[in-house]
Write an enzyme that holds these catalytic residues in place. Structure first.
Site, PDB file in Angstrom:
ATOM      1  N   GLN A 152       0.714  -1.189  -0.093  1.00  0.00           N
ATOM      2  CA  GLN A 152      -0.155   0.442  -0.309  1.00  0.00           C
ATOM      3  C   GLN A 152       0.803   1.420   0.256  1.00  0.00           C
ATOM      4  O   GLN A 152       1.554   1.284  -0.637  1.00  0.00           O
ATOM      5  CB  GLN A 152      -1.126  -0.667   1.529  1.00  0.00           C
ATOM      6  CG  GLN A 152      -2.058  -1.374   1.168  1.00  0.00           C
ATOM      7  CD  GLN A 152      -2.854  -1.650   2.025  1.00  0.00           C
ATOM      8  OE1 GLN A 152      -3.726  -0.583   2.509  1.00  0.00           O
ATOM      9  NE2 GLN A 152      -3.441  -2.585   3.048  1.00  0.00           N
TER      10      GLN A 152
ATOM     11  N   ILE B 284       8.421  -3.850   3.209  1.00  0.00           N
ATOM     12  CA  ILE B 284       8.735  -4.742   1.744  1.00  0.00           C
ATOM     13  C   ILE B 284       7.461  -4.755   0.954  1.00  0.00           C
ATOM     14  O   ILE B 284       6.851  -4.734   1.145  1.00  0.00           O
ATOM     15  CB  ILE B 284       8.751  -6.132   2.781  1.00  0.00           C
ATOM     16  CG1 ILE B 284       9.735  -6.498   3.398  1.00  0.00           C
ATOM     17  CG2 ILE B 284       9.087  -7.070   1.167  1.00  0.00           C
ATOM     18  CD1 ILE B 284      10.755  -8.006   3.853  1.00  0.00           C
ATOM     19  N   GLY B 285       8.577  -4.500  -0.259  1.00  0.00           N
ATOM     20  CA  GLY B 285       6.977  -4.800  -0.628  1.00  0.00           C
ATOM     21  C   GLY B 285       8.349  -4.530  -2.662  1.00  0.00           C
ATOM     22  O   GLY B 285       9.037  -3.851  -3.221  1.00  0.00           O
TER      23      GLY B 285
ATOM     24  N   CYS C 252       1.456   1.309   4.984  1.00  0.00           N
ATOM     25  CA  CYS C 252       0.815  -0.044   4.330  1.00  0.00           C
ATOM     26  C   CYS C 252      -0.318  -0.496   5.358  1.00  0.00           C
ATOM     27  O   CYS C 252      -0.762  -1.689   5.767  1.00  0.00           O
ATOM     28  CB  CYS C 252       2.436  -0.781   5.413  1.00  0.00           C
ATOM     29  SG  CYS C 252       3.700  -0.673   5.251  1.00  0.00           S
TER      30      CYS C 252
END
Length: 241
Positions: free
Chosen positions: A93, A167-168, A197
């Site tokens: 997000q 983390i993405g 997020c």
């Protein structure tokens, strides 16, 4: 309660290459604009998938900005005029990037490491947890939520959970790009322009905020050693930008 399935030390490599080929390891200086970084990542990921380039882990800092992953909700952008906002193809997000935060873009060939997305995310989490341990901080994963968290005392003695690393990632033709961000000593007030997020019930922290201050160079050294432990060898290389 935090999930203790990934503890602060990692035993054995989780996603090694069978050929033990080293991933390139590069660090940029200064603040790298997001559009240029994303374009460089896209180009490198395509080259890796085509067999024209090797894997790369790229460490950098961005100027203050927000990025929106594929699951971002418009209502979670609380102050759209505060910093530039960039739409991103990564998972997740809204998040913040800025000075004092170490971003590590991870371009790995999962065809050579095992085509397992869940195992890859677990390995990324284990990498950050081991790096934090080297810096004197215990990190953990939260069940059903990506990222790395710390548990700390809250008001009245009740424990609270704050996120120290996000983390993405995105995969294309089994090559990863985007990656992780570790809060070393950013301005935590900059996160207030978003719901980080999409999580409202927990906060955001940093190494400095936790009383474990580190320089970017010290954080980089911990990240590098932990990456070798979890993923395998690296070789220093010039950065794309």
């Amino acid at each position: 309660m935090l999930d203790r399935s990934l503890n602060a030390t990692v035993s054995g490599r989780l996603m090694p290459r069978p050929d033990a080929a080293p991933a390139a390891w590069a660090t940029s200086t200064g603040l790298i604009p997001y559009p240029e970084a994303e374009a460089a990542m896209e180009a490198r990921a395509s080259a890796i998938a085509d067999g024209a380039a090797g894997e790369l882990v790229w460490l950098l800092e961005h100027p203050p900005l927000y990025t929106a992953g594929v699951s971002a909700k418009p209502a979670d952008l609380l102050d759209p005029q505060r910093f530039p906002v960039f739409r991103s193809g990564r998972g997740g997000q809204f998040t913040y990037h800025g000075p004092g935060q170490r971003v590590a873009y991870v371009m790995l060939d999962l065809s050579a490491r095992g085509r397992d997305v869940r195992a890859f995310v677990t390995a990324l989490q284990a990498w950050i947890i081991e790096a934090l341990a080297r810096l004197g901080v215990r990190g953990d994963v939260r069940d059903g939520r990506v990222g790395v968290w710390v548990e700390r005392p809250g008001l009245g003695g009740a424990a609270r959970e704050d996120k120290v690393a996000a983390i993405g990632v995105k995969l294309r033709r089994w090559v990863s790009f985007h990656g992780v961000s570790l809060n070393v000593d950013p301005d935590l007030g900059h996160f207030s322009g978003i719901v980080p997020c999409g999580v409202t019930q927990h906060g955001v922290t940093s190494l400095a905020d936790l009383g474990a201050p580190a320089t970017l160079a010290e954080a980089d050294a911990a990240l590098k050693a932990a990456f070798v432990s979890v993923f395998g060898p690296v070789a220093d290389a010039p950065p794309p930008l």
